[in-house]
Design a protein around this motif. Structure first.
Motif, PDB file in Angstrom:
ATOM      1  N   LYS A   1       0.818  -1.209   0.000  1.00 37.22           N
ATOM      2  CA  LYS A   1       0.000   0.000   0.000  1.00 37.22           C
ATOM      3  C   LYS A   1       0.858   1.269   0.000  1.00 37.22           C
ATOM      4  O   LYS A   1       0.394   2.344  -0.379  1.00 37.22           O
ATOM      5  CB  LYS A   1      -0.925   0.001   1.218  1.00 37.22           C
ATOM      6  CG  LYS A   1      -1.997  -1.082   1.179  1.00 37.22           C
ATOM      7  CD  LYS A   1      -2.922  -0.988   2.378  1.00 37.22           C
ATOM      8  CE  LYS A   1      -4.001  -2.051   2.325  1.00 37.22           C
ATOM      9  NZ  LYS A   1      -4.919  -1.989   3.503  1.00 37.22           N
ATOM     10  N   ALA A   2       2.120   1.119   0.434  1.00 31.19           N
ATOM     11  CA  ALA A   2       3.003   2.286   0.500  1.00 31.19           C
ATOM     12  C   ALA A   2       3.654   2.589  -0.849  1.00 31.19           C
ATOM     13  O   ALA A   2       4.278   3.634  -1.022  1.00 31.19           O
ATOM     14  CB  ALA A   2       4.089   2.055   1.549  1.00 31.19           C
ATOM     15  N   LEU A   3       3.501   1.692  -1.813  1.00 29.11           N
ATOM     16  CA  LEU A   3       4.144   1.872  -3.110  1.00 29.11           C
ATOM     17  C   LEU A   3       3.465   2.960  -3.929  1.00 29.11           C
ATOM     18  O   LEU A   3       2.236   3.025  -4.007  1.00 29.11           O
ATOM     19  CB  LEU A   3       4.128   0.558  -3.892  1.00 29.11           C
ATOM     20  CG  LEU A   3       4.957  -0.593  -3.310  1.00 29.11           C
ATOM     21  CD1 LEU A   3       4.723  -1.861  -4.114  1.00 29.11           C
ATOM     22  CD2 LEU A   3       6.435  -0.230  -3.289  1.00 29.11           C
ATOM     23  N   THR A   4       4.276   3.786  -4.543  1.00 34.12           N
ATOM     24  CA  THR A   4       3.779   4.849  -5.417  1.00 34.12           C
ATOM     25  C   THR A   4       3.930   4.415  -6.878  1.00 34.12           C
ATOM     26  O   THR A   4       4.535   3.375  -7.178  1.00 34.12           O
ATOM     27  CB  THR A   4       4.567   6.146  -5.202  1.00 34.12           C
ATOM     28  OG1 THR A   4       5.934   5.925  -5.615  1.00 34.12           O
ATOM     29  CG2 THR A   4       4.553   6.549  -3.728  1.00 34.12           C
ATOM     30  N   THR A   5       3.392   5.231  -7.767  1.00 36.51           N
ATOM     31  CA  THR A   5       3.555   4.947  -9.197  1.00 36.51           C
ATOM     32  C   THR A   5       5.040   4.900  -9.557  1.00 36.51           C
ATOM     33  O   THR A   5       5.486   4.046 -10.333  1.00 36.51           O
ATOM     34  CB  THR A   5       2.857   6.023 -10.042  1.00 36.51           C
ATOM     35  OG1 THR A   5       1.462   6.030  -9.738  1.00 36.51           O
ATOM     36  CG2 THR A   5       3.049   5.759 -11.527  1.00 36.51           C
TER      37      THR A   5
ATOM     38  N   ASP B   1       7.503   4.032  -7.598  1.00 41.71           N
ATOM     39  CA  ASP B   1       8.046   2.769  -7.085  1.00 41.71           C
ATOM     40  C   ASP B   1       7.800   1.631  -8.073  1.00 41.71           C
ATOM     41  O   ASP B   1       8.689   0.811  -8.331  1.00 41.71           O
ATOM     42  CB  ASP B   1       7.408   2.418  -5.740  1.00 41.71           C
ATOM     43  CG  ASP B   1       7.944   3.256  -4.602  1.00 41.71           C
ATOM     44  OD1 ASP B   1       9.167   3.294  -4.433  1.00 41.71           O
ATOM     45  OD2 ASP B   1       7.133   3.873  -3.893  1.00 41.71           O
ATOM     46  N   HIS B   2       6.582   1.593  -8.612  1.00 36.92           N
ATOM     47  CA  HIS B   2       6.243   0.534  -9.566  1.00 36.92           C
ATOM     48  C   HIS B   2       7.094   0.655 -10.837  1.00 36.92           C
ATOM     49  O   HIS B   2       7.548  -0.347 -11.389  1.00 36.92           O
ATOM     50  CB  HIS B   2       4.759   0.600  -9.923  1.00 36.92           C
ATOM     51  CG  HIS B   2       3.849   0.167  -8.816  1.00 36.92           C
ATOM     52  ND1 HIS B   2       3.844  -1.124  -8.312  1.00 36.92           N
ATOM     53  CD2 HIS B   2       2.897   0.856  -8.108  1.00 36.92           C
ATOM     54  CE1 HIS B   2       2.939  -1.221  -7.344  1.00 36.92           C
ATOM     55  NE2 HIS B   2       2.350  -0.041  -7.199  1.00 36.92           N
TER      56      HIS B   2
ATOM     57  N   HIS C   1      11.507  -4.089  -5.310  1.00 37.09           N
ATOM     58  CA  HIS C   1      11.590  -2.637  -5.130  1.00 37.09           C
ATOM     59  C   HIS C   1      12.767  -2.187  -4.292  1.00 37.09           C
ATOM     60  O   HIS C   1      13.111  -1.014  -4.272  1.00 37.09           O
ATOM     61  CB  HIS C   1      10.301  -2.125  -4.455  1.00 37.09           C
ATOM     62  CG  HIS C   1       9.046  -2.651  -5.087  1.00 37.09           C
ATOM     63  ND1 HIS C   1       8.432  -3.813  -4.668  1.00 37.09           N
ATOM     64  CD2 HIS C   1       8.314  -2.175  -6.111  1.00 37.09           C
ATOM     65  CE1 HIS C   1       7.348  -4.025  -5.394  1.00 37.09           C
ATOM     66  NE2 HIS C   1       7.241  -3.061  -6.282  1.00 37.09           N
TER      67      HIS C   1
END
Length: 209
Positions: free
Chosen positions: A183-187, A189-190, A202
């Protein structure tokens, strides 16, 4: 062989080959007496011989590094045995070419390559990854987000970075893992993640060299 380049371009290319890493214009000037700018720089970059990016340092100097094609060009150039023709060609320059050509022959007779004594572009990129990791990590073998690591690699193409990261992982020199808190991943990060074994990773931890 491929087309020969001018003296400044040739000197810059061979210097980048010898150092095997990214080189800032100020350092290039200190080493060979000039910077790589204007048409000399853009022609090499457009030809696919170098990557050239402005870095976030005072004056925003350009930083240059050989590509695989640039490395291959240097090998062909060194095998010629004489520098490009010019009105001001120095005897020392000619002698250095003769030396380089003979050294290349000596390596070949022993089934060695220039890459055995001078790191090529892939090794240079590995060094940059290690340097960026050490700048970001807070403890030995700590975890660093790829989203933070990639921007510090001087604009290196993502696919080239991925090749080196996968090799580091395969050889156990680095460890890549997914972020547990999805849930902490941002665009970002992806986009920065690297896919290995069907899973997006990651975070990276690099063993001391």
């Amino acid at each position: 062989m491929t087309d020969r380049l001018g003296h400044h371009q040739t000197a810059a290319m061979l210097t980048l080959m010898a150092l095997g890493r990214q080189v800032l214009n100020p350092e290039l000037k200190e080493l060979v007496g000039f910077t790589l700018t204007g048409k000399d720089r853009t022609q090499l970059q457009d030809g696919g011989y170098i990557t050239s990016v402005q870095v976030s340092k005072p004056g925003r100097p350009y930083a240059h590094e050989l590509t695989e094609d640039g490395w291959a060009w240097c090998l062909e150039e060194l095998a010629v045995g004489s520098p490009p023709e010019t009105r001001a060609q120095s005897h020392l320059c000619s002698a250095l070419y003769v030396f380089a050509s003979r050294l290349g022959e000596h390596l070949g007779r022993r089934n060695l390559q220039w890459a055995d004594i001078i790191p090529g572009p892939a090794k240079s990129l590995e060094n940059r990854i290690r340097t960026a990791y050490l700048e970001l990590v807070s403890e030995p073998r700590g975890w660093v987000a790829l989203v933070d690591l990639r921007p510090k690699l001087g604009g290196a193409p993502a696919e080239e970075v991925d090749v080196v990261l996968k090799e580091l992982s395969r050889t156990g020199k680095a460890h890549l893992v997914p972020e547990e808190n999805r849930k902490a991943l941002t665009t970002a990060d992806h986009q920065a993640a690297i896919r290995i074994g069907g899973e997006d990773n990651h975070l990276i931890s690099i063993e001391a060299s």
